[in-house]
Scaffold this motif. Sequence first.
Motif, PDB file in Angstrom:
ATOM      1  N   VAL A  33       0.873  -1.180   0.000  1.00 39.38           N
ATOM      2  CA  VAL A  33       0.000   0.000   0.000  1.00 39.38           C
ATOM      3  C   VAL A  33       0.911   1.232   0.000  1.00 39.38           C
ATOM      4  CG1 VAL A  33      -1.951   1.133   1.138  1.00 39.38           C
ATOM      5  CG2 VAL A  33      -1.730  -1.349   1.254  1.00 39.38           C
ATOM      6  N   PHE A  34       1.508   1.490  -1.178  1.00 40.88           N
ATOM      7  CA  PHE A  34       2.540   2.521  -1.248  1.00 40.88           C
ATOM      8  C   PHE A  34       2.146   3.754  -2.065  1.00 40.88           C
ATOM      9  CE2 PHE A  34       3.698  -0.847  -4.331  1.00 40.88           C
ATOM     10  CZ  PHE A  34       3.641  -0.138  -5.516  1.00 40.88           C
ATOM     11  N   ASN A  35       0.897   3.827  -2.484  1.00 45.34           N
ATOM     12  CA  ASN A  35       0.433   5.056  -3.141  1.00 45.34           C
ATOM     13  C   ASN A  35      -1.076   5.211  -2.892  1.00 45.34           C
ATOM     14  OD1 ASN A  35      -0.983   3.557  -5.171  1.00 45.34           O
ATOM     15  ND2 ASN A  35       0.823   3.548  -6.506  1.00 45.34           N
ATOM     16  N   GLU A  36      -1.614   6.340  -3.273  1.00 47.46           N
ATOM     17  CA  GLU A  36      -3.020   6.643  -3.002  1.00 47.46           C
ATOM     18  C   GLU A  36      -3.967   5.641  -3.661  1.00 47.46           C
ATOM     19  OE1 GLU A  36      -6.038  10.315  -3.897  1.00 47.46           O
ATOM     20  OE2 GLU A  36      -3.976  10.820  -3.315  1.00 47.46           O
ATOM     21  N   HIS A  37      -3.681   5.265  -4.901  1.00 44.35           N
ATOM     22  CA  HIS A  37      -4.527   4.310  -5.617  1.00 44.35           C
ATOM     23  C   HIS A  37      -4.543   2.952  -4.911  1.00 44.35           C
ATOM     24  CE1 HIS A  37      -6.510   2.157  -8.834  1.00 44.35           C
ATOM     25  NE2 HIS A  37      -5.499   1.304  -8.861  1.00 44.35           N
ATOM     26  N   ARG A  38      -3.363   2.471  -4.532  1.00 40.78           N
ATOM     27  CA  ARG A  38      -3.280   1.184  -3.844  1.00 40.78           C
ATOM     28  C   ARG A  38      -3.975   1.262  -2.483  1.00 40.78           C
ATOM     29  NH1 ARG A  38       0.179  -2.949  -4.636  1.00 40.78           N
ATOM     30  NH2 ARG A  38       1.008  -3.165  -6.713  1.00 40.78           N
ATOM     31  N   ASN A  39      -3.897   2.382  -1.812  1.00 44.54           N
ATOM     32  CA  ASN A  39      -4.596   2.544  -0.541  1.00 44.54           C
ATOM     33  C   ASN A  39      -6.110   2.476  -0.752  1.00 44.54           C
ATOM     34  OD1 ASN A  39      -4.729   3.106   2.350  1.00 44.54           O
ATOM     35  ND2 ASN A  39      -5.599   5.049   1.709  1.00 44.54           N
ATOM     36  N   TRP A  40      -6.592   3.099  -1.819  1.00 39.26           N
ATOM     37  CA  TRP A  40      -8.018   3.050  -2.143  1.00 39.26           C
ATOM     38  C   TRP A  40      -8.466   1.598  -2.354  1.00 39.26           C
ATOM     39  CZ3 TRP A  40     -10.577   1.775  -6.813  1.00 39.26           C
ATOM     40  CH2 TRP A  40     -11.941   2.099  -6.842  1.00 39.26           C
ATOM     41  N   LEU A  41      -7.679   0.834  -3.113  1.00 40.48           N
ATOM     42  CA  LEU A  41      -7.988  -0.581  -3.317  1.00 40.48           C
ATOM     43  C   LEU A  41      -7.928  -1.340  -1.987  1.00 40.48           C
ATOM     44  CD1 LEU A  41      -5.979  -1.368  -6.591  1.00 40.48           C
ATOM     45  CD2 LEU A  41      -8.463  -1.149  -6.373  1.00 40.48           C
ATOM     46  N   PHE A  45     -10.407  -4.006   0.233  1.00 41.14           N
ATOM     47  CA  PHE A  45      -9.919  -5.321   0.654  1.00 41.14           C
ATOM     48  C   PHE A  45     -10.087  -5.494   2.163  1.00 41.14           C
ATOM     49  CE2 PHE A  45      -6.270  -7.800   2.278  1.00 41.14           C
ATOM     50  CZ  PHE A  45      -6.585  -9.033   1.744  1.00 41.14           C
ATOM     51  N   LYS A  46      -9.712  -4.471   2.893  1.00 36.77           N
ATOM     52  CA  LYS A  46      -9.816  -4.514   4.352  1.00 36.77           C
ATOM     53  C   LYS A  46     -11.270  -4.693   4.797  1.00 36.77           C
ATOM     54  CE  LYS A  46      -8.870  -1.433   8.241  1.00 36.77           C
ATOM     55  NZ  LYS A  46      -8.213  -0.165   8.607  1.00 36.77           N
ATOM     56  N   GLN A  47     -12.192  -3.987   4.148  1.00 37.66           N
ATOM     57  CA  GLN A  47     -13.612  -4.121   4.482  1.00 37.66           C
ATOM     58  C   GLN A  47     -14.091  -5.553   4.236  1.00 37.66           C
ATOM     59  OE1 GLN A  47     -15.659  -2.012   6.073  1.00 37.66           O
ATOM     60  NE2 GLN A  47     -17.114  -3.706   6.089  1.00 37.66           N
ATOM     61  N   ALA A  48     -13.689  -6.124   3.121  1.00 36.07           N
ATOM     62  CA  ALA A  48     -14.061  -7.516   2.828  1.00 36.07           C
ATOM     63  C   ALA A  48     -13.496  -8.452   3.896  1.00 36.07           C
ATOM     64  CB  ALA A  48     -13.559  -7.914   1.443  1.00 36.07           C
ATOM     65  N   CYS A  49     -12.258  -8.233   4.295  1.00 28.32           N
ATOM     66  CA  CYS A  49     -11.633  -9.082   5.307  1.00 28.32           C
ATOM     67  C   CYS A  49     -12.329  -8.946   6.660  1.00 28.32           C
ATOM     68  CB  CYS A  49     -10.145  -8.753   5.439  1.00 28.32           C
ATOM     69  SG  CYS A  49      -9.167  -9.319   4.033  1.00 28.32           S
ATOM     70  N   LEU A  50     -12.728  -7.746   7.006  1.00 28.45           N
ATOM     71  CA  LEU A  50     -13.452  -7.548   8.270  1.00 28.45           C
ATOM     72  C   LEU A  50     -14.780  -8.294   8.257  1.00 28.45           C
ATOM     73  CD1 LEU A  50     -12.672  -3.777   8.901  1.00 28.45           C
ATOM     74  CD2 LEU A  50     -11.959  -5.697  10.352  1.00 28.45           C
ATOM     75  N   GLU A  51     -15.493  -8.241   7.138  1.00 30.17           N
ATOM     76  CA  GLU A  51     -16.762  -8.964   7.027  1.00 30.17           C
ATOM     77  C   GLU A  51     -16.545 -10.473   7.088  1.00 30.17           C
ATOM     78  OE1 GLU A  51     -19.523  -7.642   4.004  1.00 30.17           O
ATOM     79  OE2 GLU A  51     -18.878  -5.550   4.277  1.00 30.17           O
ATOM     80  N   LEU A  52     -15.499 -10.945   6.421  1.00 29.45           N
ATOM     81  CA  LEU A  52     -15.187 -12.369   6.468  1.00 29.45           C
ATOM     82  C   LEU A  52     -14.827 -12.796   7.891  1.00 29.45           C
ATOM     83  CD1 LEU A  52     -13.128 -12.702   3.189  1.00 29.45           C
ATOM     84  CD2 LEU A  52     -15.196 -13.995   3.729  1.00 29.45           C
ATOM     85  N   PHE A 107     -16.089  -3.982  -3.082  1.00 28.79           N
ATOM     86  CA  PHE A 107     -14.821  -4.153  -2.377  1.00 28.79           C
ATOM     87  C   PHE A 107     -13.586  -3.736  -3.179  1.00 28.79           C
ATOM     88  CE2 PHE A 107     -17.515  -7.631  -0.501  1.00 28.79           C
ATOM     89  CZ  PHE A 107     -17.685  -7.029   0.738  1.00 28.79           C
ATOM     90  N   ARG A 108     -13.772  -3.335  -4.437  1.00 34.14           N
ATOM     91  CA  ARG A 108     -12.661  -2.889  -5.298  1.00 34.14           C
ATOM     92  C   ARG A 108     -11.709  -4.025  -5.677  1.00 34.14           C
ATOM     93  NH1 ARG A 108     -11.927   1.937  -1.116  1.00 34.14           N
ATOM     94  NH2 ARG A 108     -13.999   2.768  -1.411  1.00 34.14           N
ATOM     95  N   GLY A 109     -12.187  -5.247  -5.555  1.00 30.19           N
ATOM     96  CA  GLY A 109     -11.410  -6.425  -5.905  1.00 30.19           C
ATOM     97  C   GLY A 109     -12.315  -7.632  -5.843  1.00 30.19           C
ATOM     98  N   ASP A 110     -11.763  -8.806  -6.123  1.00 30.76           N
ATOM     99  CA  ASP A 110     -12.601 -10.007  -6.142  1.00 30.76           C
ATOM    100  C   ASP A 110     -12.112 -11.042  -5.147  1.00 30.76           C
ATOM    101  OD1 ASP A 110     -14.726 -11.592  -6.898  1.00 30.76           O
ATOM    102  OD2 ASP A 110     -13.679 -12.459  -8.606  1.00 30.76           O
ATOM    103  N   LEU A 111     -13.077 -11.683  -4.513  1.00 33.85           N
ATOM    104  CA  LEU A 111     -12.825 -12.762  -3.563  1.00 33.85           C
ATOM    105  C   LEU A 111     -13.429 -14.035  -4.101  1.00 33.85           C
ATOM    106  CD1 LEU A 111     -14.145 -10.278  -1.341  1.00 33.85           C
ATOM    107  CD2 LEU A 111     -12.496 -11.709  -0.180  1.00 33.85           C
ATOM    108  N   GLU A 148      -5.477  -6.354  14.509  1.00 34.57           N
ATOM    109  CA  GLU A 148      -4.451  -5.905  13.575  1.00 34.57           C
ATOM    110  C   GLU A 148      -5.086  -5.248  12.336  1.00 34.57           C
ATOM    111  OE1 GLU A 148      -0.462  -7.432  11.287  1.00 34.57           O
ATOM    112  OE2 GLU A 148      -1.901  -8.930  11.951  1.00 34.57           O
ATOM    113  N   MET A 149      -6.182  -5.838  11.848  1.00 33.12           N
ATOM    114  CA  MET A 149      -6.842  -5.265  10.667  1.00 33.12           C
ATOM    115  C   MET A 149      -7.393  -3.875  10.973  1.00 33.12           C
ATOM    116  SD  MET A 149      -8.862  -8.357   8.743  1.00 33.12           S
ATOM    117  CE  MET A 149      -9.831  -8.878  10.127  1.00 33.12           C
TER     118      MET A 149
END
Length: 152
Positions: A33-41, A45-52, A107-111, A148-149
């Motif tokens: 997570v080294f730039n603004e775009h990656r942080n947005w993604l 991801f973090k929200q999906a992980c929290l729900e899981l 979630f800005r990605g796929d699980l 940690e999340m």
Amino acid sequence: MLPQLISGEFQNQDVLPSGIHDSTFAEFVSRYVFNEHRNWLFQGFKQACLELREAGCRQVYVGGSFVTSKMMPSDWDAIWDPANVDPARLDELFYIGNLEAERVLKFRGDLMLGKARDVATCPHIALFSTTRSGFPTGLIRLKLNQIEMLNS
């Protein structure tokens, strides 16, 4: 500790060496997570992980371009382990395979659901263990530690 990326044939980006690599959330954030775009993604991801995690999931595997040196990946790809998950506590979005567009929107990605008890036999793990051109690459296994999340 995550291994250093190696030169790969994946769109001229460096990739993880082949294998499953364990990581903490803090280490994952520090590396990927080294730039603004990656942080947005990552926030999706973090929200999906929290729900899981809330439903009982204890680990996910992350692959694809998000775990390469690519500056602007279009999304992230992960496989979640269904062991210990209470399906009644998890949105059907996580279970229904043909809802990829909805998952990416939310979630800005796929699980993908890990459909095997043994990682070695999971077809999604095999899929993300090589690039589109067949070059071997690695995945990251993240334990879903809620404290940690929340602090990442």
